[in-house]
Scaffold this motif. Structure first.
Motif, PDB file in Angstrom:
ATOM      1  N   LEU A  72       0.970  -1.196   0.041  1.00  0.00           N
ATOM      2  CA  LEU A  72      -0.023   0.069   0.102  1.00  0.00           C
ATOM      3  C   LEU A  72       0.802   1.309  -0.040  1.00  0.00           C
ATOM      4  N   TYR A  73       1.859   1.227   0.771  1.00  0.00           N
ATOM      5  CA  TYR A  73       2.896   2.351   0.785  1.00  0.00           C
ATOM      6  C   TYR A  73       3.324   2.539  -0.493  1.00  0.00           C
ATOM      7  N   LEU A  74       3.955   1.712  -1.041  1.00  0.00           N
ATOM      8  CA  LEU A  74       4.828   1.839  -2.501  1.00  0.00           C
ATOM      9  C   LEU A  74       3.547   2.162  -3.520  1.00  0.00           C
ATOM     10  N   ALA A  75       2.373   1.524  -3.330  1.00  0.00           N
ATOM     11  CA  ALA A  75       1.583   2.039  -4.566  1.00  0.00           C
ATOM     12  C   ALA A  75       1.106   3.395  -4.230  1.00  0.00           C
ATOM     13  N   GLY A  76       0.762   3.717  -2.982  1.00  0.00           N
ATOM     14  CA  GLY A  76       0.089   5.202  -2.789  1.00  0.00           C
ATOM     15  C   GLY A  76       1.193   6.205  -3.022  1.00  0.00           C
ATOM     16  N   ASP A  77       2.443   6.014  -2.503  1.00  0.00           N
ATOM     17  CA  ASP A  77       3.585   7.010  -2.846  1.00  0.00           C
ATOM     18  C   ASP A  77       3.918   7.005  -4.498  1.00  0.00           C
ATOM     19  N   PHE A  78       4.356   6.079  -5.075  1.00  0.00           N
ATOM     20  CA  PHE A  78       4.671   6.164  -6.385  1.00  0.00           C
ATOM     21  C   PHE A  78       3.432   6.625  -7.185  1.00  0.00           C
ATOM     22  N   SER A  79       2.278   6.247  -6.980  1.00  0.00           N
ATOM     23  CA  SER A  79       1.189   6.853  -7.414  1.00  0.00           C
ATOM     24  C   SER A  79       0.921   8.375  -7.442  1.00  0.00           C
ATOM     25  N   ASN A  80       1.428   9.027  -6.224  1.00  0.00           N
ATOM     26  CA  ASN A  80       1.303  10.415  -6.138  1.00  0.00           C
ATOM     27  C   ASN A  80       2.429  10.927  -7.093  1.00  0.00           C
ATOM     28  N   PHE A  81       3.752  10.282  -6.856  1.00  0.00           N
ATOM     29  CA  PHE A  81       4.881  10.745  -7.771  1.00  0.00           C
ATOM     30  C   PHE A  81       4.677  10.747  -9.040  1.00  0.00           C
ATOM     31  N   LEU A  82       4.096   9.522  -9.641  1.00  0.00           N
ATOM     32  CA  LEU A  82       3.886   9.684 -11.106  1.00  0.00           C
ATOM     33  C   LEU A  82       2.834  10.614 -11.466  1.00  0.00           C
ATOM     34  N   GLY A  83       1.771  10.694 -10.661  1.00  0.00           N
ATOM     35  CA  GLY A  83       0.699  11.681 -11.058  1.00  0.00           C
ATOM     36  C   GLY A  83       0.995  13.087 -11.080  1.00  0.00           C
ATOM     37  N   CYS A  84       1.961  13.485 -10.207  1.00  0.00           N
ATOM     38  CA  CYS A  84       2.556  14.806 -10.220  1.00  0.00           C
ATOM     39  C   CYS A  84       3.335  14.975 -11.518  1.00  0.00           C
ATOM     40  N   GLU A  85       4.238  13.907 -11.964  1.00  0.00           N
ATOM     41  CA  GLU A  85       5.099  14.221 -12.971  1.00  0.00           C
ATOM     42  C   GLU A  85       4.144  14.537 -14.217  1.00  0.00           C
ATOM     43  N   PHE A  86       3.050  13.549 -14.196  1.00  0.00           N
ATOM     44  CA  PHE A  86       2.350  13.456 -15.581  1.00  0.00           C
ATOM     45  C   PHE A  86       1.447  14.752 -15.543  1.00  0.00           C
ATOM     46  N   GLU A  87       0.991  15.369 -14.359  1.00  0.00           N
ATOM     47  CA  GLU A  87       0.165  16.699 -14.317  1.00  0.00           C
ATOM     48  C   GLU A  87       1.181  17.792 -14.878  1.00  0.00           C
ATOM     49  N   GLU A  88       2.561  17.828 -14.627  1.00  0.00           N
ATOM     50  CA  GLU A  88       3.337  18.976 -15.043  1.00  0.00           C
ATOM     51  C   GLU A  88       3.673  18.625 -16.483  1.00  0.00           C
ATOM     52  N   LEU A  89       3.940  17.583 -16.873  1.00  0.00           N
ATOM     53  CA  LEU A  89       4.005  17.368 -18.213  1.00  0.00           C
ATOM     54  C   LEU A  89       2.869  17.546 -19.091  1.00  0.00           C
ATOM     55  N   GLU A  90       1.697  17.268 -18.588  1.00  0.00           N
ATOM     56  CA  GLU A  90       0.432  17.528 -19.405  1.00  0.00           C
ATOM     57  C   GLU A  90       0.083  18.972 -19.606  1.00  0.00           C
ATOM     58  N   ARG A  91       0.518  19.837 -18.223  1.00  0.00           N
ATOM     59  CA  ARG A  91       0.059  21.284 -18.339  1.00  0.00           C
ATOM     60  C   ARG A  91       1.221  21.759 -19.541  1.00  0.00           C
ATOM     61  N   LYS A  92       2.294  21.539 -19.632  1.00  0.00           N
ATOM     62  CA  LYS A  92       3.354  21.914 -20.547  1.00  0.00           C
ATOM     63  C   LYS A  92       2.940  21.795 -22.065  1.00  0.00           C
ATOM     64  N   ILE A  93       2.416  20.521 -22.227  1.00  0.00           N
ATOM     65  CA  ILE A  93       1.830  20.173 -23.598  1.00  0.00           C
ATOM     66  C   ILE A  93       0.465  20.911 -23.803  1.00  0.00           C
ATOM     67  N   GLU A  94      -0.274  20.858 -23.023  1.00  0.00           N
ATOM     68  CA  GLU A  94      -1.496  21.826 -23.274  1.00  0.00           C
ATOM     69  C   GLU A  94      -1.052  23.275 -23.519  1.00  0.00           C
ATOM     70  N   ALA A  95      -0.160  23.940 -22.994  1.00  0.00           N
ATOM     71  CA  ALA A  95       0.368  25.082 -22.941  1.00  0.00           C
ATOM     72  C   ALA A  95       0.681  25.247 -24.442  1.00  0.00           C
ATOM     73  N   ALA A  96       1.566  24.394 -24.723  1.00  0.00           N
ATOM     74  CA  ALA A  96       2.166  24.517 -26.116  1.00  0.00           C
ATOM     75  C   ALA A  96       1.216  24.217 -27.433  1.00  0.00           C
ATOM     76  N   LYS A  97       0.188  23.434 -26.968  1.00  0.00           N
ATOM     77  CA  LYS A  97      -1.013  23.202 -27.991  1.00  0.00           C
ATOM     78  C   LYS A  97      -1.842  24.636 -28.113  1.00  0.00           C
ATOM     79  N   ALA A  98      -1.907  25.289 -26.883  1.00  0.00           N
ATOM     80  CA  ALA A  98      -2.831  26.610 -26.916  1.00  0.00           C
ATOM     81  C   ALA A  98      -1.827  27.434 -27.659  1.00  0.00           C
ATOM     82  N   LEU A  99      -0.469  27.477 -27.754  1.00  0.00           N
ATOM     83  CA  LEU A  99      -0.043  28.438 -28.414  1.00  0.00           C
ATOM     84  C   LEU A  99      -0.245  28.381 -29.831  1.00  0.00           C
ATOM     85  N   GLU A 100      -0.202  27.089 -30.358  1.00  0.00           N
ATOM     86  CA  GLU A 100      -0.271  26.620 -31.815  1.00  0.00           C
ATOM     87  C   GLU A 100      -1.565  26.852 -32.129  1.00  0.00           C
ATOM     88  N   GLY A 101      -2.686  26.754 -31.438  1.00  0.00           N
ATOM     89  CA  GLY A 101      -3.951  26.571 -32.110  1.00  0.00           C
ATOM     90  C   GLY A 101      -4.856  27.847 -31.785  1.00  0.00           C
TER      91      GLY A 101
END
Length: 101
Positions: A72-101
Motif C-alpha cells: 500500500l505504501y509503495l502503490a500510494g507513494d509512487f501513484s502520487n509521484f507519477l501523478g505529479c509528473e504526469f500533471e506537470e508534463l501535461e500542463r506544458k503540452i497543453e500550453a504548447a498546444k494552446a500557443l499553436e492553435g
C-alpha cells in the motif's frame, strides 16, 4: 545518456526538449523507470503472498499485514509521484498546444 548535439528521430534537439519541459530528457523519463521498478516490487510482494497461500503454509497474520502495508505504501507513494509528473508534463503540452492553435 543523450548529449546536447544529438537529435531524436523527430528532429528535436536536447536543447529544444529542455526548453520545453524545463529539464533534461533523462530527468523526464526517469519517472517511467521509477514507476516500472515500483511495479516490479509490488509484483514481488504479491508473488510472495500467493506462493505462501498456494503451499497451504500457515502465514502469520502479522507477516501478511506487513506485506500489505508495504504494498500500500509503495502503490500510494509512487501513484502520487507519477501523478505529479504526469500533471506537470501535461500542463506544458497543453500550453504548447494552446500557443499553436
Amino acid at each position: 545518456m543523450i548529449n546536447s548535439t544529438n537529435t531524436a528521430a523527430s528532429g528535436v534537439t536536447i536543447e529544444t526538449f529542455r526548453a520545453f519541459f524545463g529539464r533534461h530528457p533523462d530527468d523526464v523519463i526517469s519517472a517511467l523507470k521509477t514507476g516500472s521498478e515500483t511495479l516490479d516490487w509490488l509484483c514481488s510482494i504479491f508473488v510472495a503472498i500467493k506462493e505462501r497461500c498456494e503451499k497451504g503454509d500457515s502465514i502469520h497474520p502479522g507477516a501478511i499485514k506487513n506485506l500489505v502495508e508495504i504494498g500500500l505504501y509503495l502503490a500510494g507513494d509512487f501513484s502520487n509521484f507519477l501523478g505529479c509528473e504526469f500533471e506537470e508534463l501535461e500542463r506544458k503540452i497543453e500550453a504548447a498546444k494552446a500557443l499553436e492553435g
